[in-house]
Design a protein around this motif. Sequence first.
Motif, PDB file in Angstrom:
ATOM      1  N   ARG A  44      62.114   5.634  45.281  1.00  0.00           N
ATOM      2  CA  ARG A  44      62.802   4.700  46.172  1.00  0.00           C
ATOM      3  C   ARG A  44      62.227   3.304  45.990  1.00  0.00           C
ATOM      4  N   ARG A  45      63.077   2.321  46.236  1.00  0.00           N
ATOM      5  CA  ARG A  45      62.705   0.920  46.035  1.00  0.00           C
ATOM      6  C   ARG A  45      62.781   0.174  47.370  1.00  0.00           C
ATOM      7  N   PRO A  46      61.670   0.114  48.089  1.00  0.00           N
ATOM      8  CA  PRO A  46      61.666  -0.665  49.332  1.00  0.00           C
ATOM      9  C   PRO A  46      61.883  -2.152  49.054  1.00  0.00           C
ATOM     10  N   ALA A  47      62.407  -2.851  50.033  1.00  0.00           N
ATOM     11  CA  ALA A  47      62.529  -4.303  49.903  1.00  0.00           C
ATOM     12  C   ALA A  47      61.169  -4.971  50.028  1.00  0.00           C
ATOM     13  N   VAL A  48      60.295  -4.388  50.866  1.00  0.00           N
ATOM     14  CA  VAL A  48      58.970  -4.957  51.104  1.00  0.00           C
ATOM     15  C   VAL A  48      57.976  -3.811  51.303  1.00  0.00           C
ATOM     16  N   VAL A  49      56.806  -3.924  50.672  1.00  0.00           N
ATOM     17  CA  VAL A  49      55.678  -3.037  50.967  1.00  0.00           C
ATOM     18  C   VAL A  49      54.574  -3.912  51.551  1.00  0.00           C
ATOM     19  N   ALA A  50      54.280  -3.690  52.819  1.00  0.00           N
ATOM     20  CA  ALA A  50      53.257  -4.474  53.519  1.00  0.00           C
ATOM     21  C   ALA A  50      51.979  -3.643  53.577  1.00  0.00           C
ATOM     22  N   GLN A  51      51.022  -3.993  52.742  1.00  0.00           N
ATOM     23  CA  GLN A  51      49.749  -3.271  52.699  1.00  0.00           C
ATOM     24  C   GLN A  51      48.809  -3.904  53.731  1.00  0.00           C
ATOM     25  N   CYS A  52      48.733  -3.259  54.870  1.00  0.00           N
ATOM     26  CA  CYS A  52      48.066  -3.844  56.035  1.00  0.00           C
ATOM     27  C   CYS A  52      46.557  -3.654  55.967  1.00  0.00           C
ATOM     28  N   SER A  53      45.834  -4.667  56.418  1.00  0.00           N
ATOM     29  CA  SER A  53      44.381  -4.607  56.479  1.00  0.00           C
ATOM     30  C   SER A  53      43.849  -4.526  57.897  1.00  0.00           C
ATOM     31  N   SER A  54      44.725  -4.633  58.886  1.00  0.00           N
ATOM     32  CA  SER A  54      44.274  -4.671  60.277  1.00  0.00           C
ATOM     33  C   SER A  54      45.421  -4.252  61.189  1.00  0.00           C
ATOM     34  N   GLU A  55      45.069  -3.984  62.420  1.00  0.00           N
ATOM     35  CA  GLU A  55      46.063  -3.662  63.435  1.00  0.00           C
ATOM     36  C   GLU A  55      47.027  -4.831  63.622  1.00  0.00           C
ATOM     37  N   ALA A  82      58.943  15.201  51.285  1.00  0.00           N
ATOM     38  CA  ALA A  82      60.278  14.603  51.339  1.00  0.00           C
ATOM     39  C   ALA A  82      60.253  13.109  51.074  1.00  0.00           C
ATOM     40  N   GLY A  83      59.073  12.548  50.838  1.00  0.00           N
ATOM     41  CA  GLY A  83      58.986  11.115  50.557  1.00  0.00           C
ATOM     42  C   GLY A  83      59.217  10.247  51.768  1.00  0.00           C
ATOM     43  N   MET A  84      58.830  10.727  52.951  1.00  0.00           N
ATOM     44  CA  MET A  84      59.080   9.971  54.172  1.00  0.00           C
ATOM     45  C   MET A  84      58.236   8.713  54.278  1.00  0.00           C
ATOM     46  N   ALA A  85      57.310   8.525  53.347  1.00  0.00           N
ATOM     47  CA  ALA A  85      56.489   7.312  53.338  1.00  0.00           C
ATOM     48  C   ALA A  85      57.206   6.131  52.701  1.00  0.00           C
ATOM     49  N   LEU A  86      58.430   6.335  52.225  1.00  0.00           N
ATOM     50  CA  LEU A  86      59.180   5.260  51.573  1.00  0.00           C
ATOM     51  C   LEU A  86      60.562   5.135  52.189  1.00  0.00           C
ATOM     52  N   SER A  87      61.090   3.903  52.184  1.00  0.00           N
ATOM     53  CA  SER A  87      62.455   3.637  52.623  1.00  0.00           C
ATOM     54  C   SER A  87      63.184   2.871  51.526  1.00  0.00           C
ATOM     55  N   GLU A  88      64.345   3.320  51.154  1.00  0.00           N
ATOM     56  CA  GLU A  88      65.161   2.600  50.178  1.00  0.00           C
ATOM     57  C   GLU A  88      65.697   1.321  50.826  1.00  0.00           C
ATOM     58  N   GLY A  89      65.249   0.169  50.297  1.00  0.00           N
ATOM     59  CA  GLY A  89      65.697  -1.118  50.822  1.00  0.00           C
ATOM     60  C   GLY A  89      65.059  -1.519  52.135  1.00  0.00           C
ATOM     61  N   GLY A  90      64.089  -0.747  52.608  1.00  0.00           N
ATOM     62  CA  GLY A  90      63.456  -1.052  53.882  1.00  0.00           C
ATOM     63  C   GLY A  90      62.072  -1.648  53.711  1.00  0.00           C
ATOM     64  N   LEU A  91      61.261  -1.520  54.754  1.00  0.00           N
ATOM     65  CA  LEU A  91      59.893  -2.031  54.727  1.00  0.00           C
ATOM     66  C   LEU A  91      58.926  -0.871  54.918  1.00  0.00           C
ATOM     67  N   VAL A  92      57.916  -0.822  54.075  1.00  0.00           N
ATOM     68  CA  VAL A  92      56.867   0.193  54.165  1.00  0.00           C
ATOM     69  C   VAL A  92      55.626  -0.432  54.793  1.00  0.00           C
ATOM     70  N   ILE A  93      55.183   0.159  55.890  1.00  0.00           N
ATOM     71  CA  ILE A  93      53.887  -0.210  56.471  1.00  0.00           C
ATOM     72  C   ILE A  93      52.854   0.696  55.814  1.00  0.00           C
ATOM     73  N   ASP A  94      52.129   0.125  54.859  1.00  0.00           N
ATOM     74  CA  ASP A  94      51.186   0.865  54.017  1.00  0.00           C
ATOM     75  C   ASP A  94      49.783   0.688  54.591  1.00  0.00           C
ATOM     76  N   LEU A  95      49.173   1.793  55.013  1.00  0.00           N
ATOM     77  CA  LEU A  95      47.880   1.748  55.702  1.00  0.00           C
ATOM     78  C   LEU A  95      46.687   1.994  54.797  1.00  0.00           C
TER      79      LEU A  95
END
Length: 465
Positions: A44-55, A82-95
């Motif tokens: 899947r190809r998210p629009a944005v992957v936000a690799q967060c460093s803090s709350e 099931a790959g629920m860690a990704l959204s096609e065209g969405g935003l991933v909050i990567d912890l």
Amino acid sequence: MTPRTPPTDTAPAGLRAGFEGAVHVPGDPGYDEARTVFNSMIDRRPAVVAQCSSEADVARALRFARDQGLEIAVRGGGHSVAGMALSEGGLVIDLRRMRAVEVDGNARSARVGGGATMSDLDRATQPYALATTGGRVSTTGVGGFTLGGGSGWLERAFGLACDNLLAADLVTADGGTVHTSAEENPELFWALHGGGGNFGVVTSLTLRLHDLPAMSMALLLLRPENGPEAVRTYRDVMESAPDAAGGACIYITGPPEEWVPEALVGRLVCAVLVTYAGTEAELRDVAAPLLALEREAEMIDAIDYADLQCMLDDPPGMRNYWSAEYLDGFPDEAVAAFCAGAATMPVSSGSQHVLFPMGGAVARGPADYPLPWRSSPWAVHPFGVWESERDDEQAKEWVRRVRASVMPWAGGAVYLNFIGREGQERVVAGFGERAYERLSRVKARYDPDNVFHLNHNVKPAVAVV
């Protein structure tokens, strides 16, 4: 929630301003790595992957996604089949940048970042001779594992992972923060004991630790024709074994290890694994009937728990499809059905045909948690792992056949961390009907718009006017 449009070129810049972590969009050098998850079938190809460093990063990414109308996925370890860690065209909050583990040896507890893996936790607690129930591979994310219940090698001794959850911090759908424990927001705390990621982004968990001064294991390899006798013997041993004993019977492809005879490498074998939260001598005493069986190879030794957790790590880049059935009993007829399922297992792949013993502290745990499967004495877990897309249907069909073969003994409840998308009826079966209704009310309070729906989803209750 359907995405309206992908963000504009200027929108990610708006997210990046003041963001402590990293933001990746298509075309960035780190984008493809950021969207790669454990199951290589998921592309899947998210629009944005936000690799967060803090709350604060998590809250900022969440608000940005909602403002932009982007579907939200939350990534911890990325092990959802099931790959629920990704959204096609969405935003991933990567912890994954939030993986610190702080151990308090005196309090016997650990505060674990939302992106930590089992290896992070196990390596941090090992110097203290402390441990808690973890997943059976080192790369599993602690957060999703625990929130889904958490079944592992130490569960018969120490209970499920969620039974050891002492507190959690969340960012909720409105961007606010919530702390929860048995005393603070207790209904939300209850929901986190098996309810998964339905209620917010869990940025940290505090887990109870237990003394583990010694750990040992015995791994026996047998030819498949001797499998039924070995599985029956293992069943009989485990039905009277102390809580410190665990393990599994696993049909696998013989690995190319020094201790494995060349004649077994690349061929179907029956592996009997006995784990023991104690010494090798104690293990040998408990496992004596198994050690009397004819076998082709063995490995029996003391082992650090963190090393045991790495033994069955799956190679990256493989295709995966899993499921499970929890059994009310395991008579000889069920043994025969289980062993017959190995005959059609894809060999020369990473697939595993697994039988887990339950009971012990699992069965004695709190009965009101949304975990109806915890009372089942046995679990069958067909774990399909393979390399080539051309084998997809063969591997999936094998998993389905295994499930069907043990249905006469199945109770209907299921551990949701072991399955992918199998329909809403299976989701309800994973929680239990009454617990699902209670979870639905908690969901309505903390996520009334079902923002967090990329999971084994609990739909928010509809208010009655």
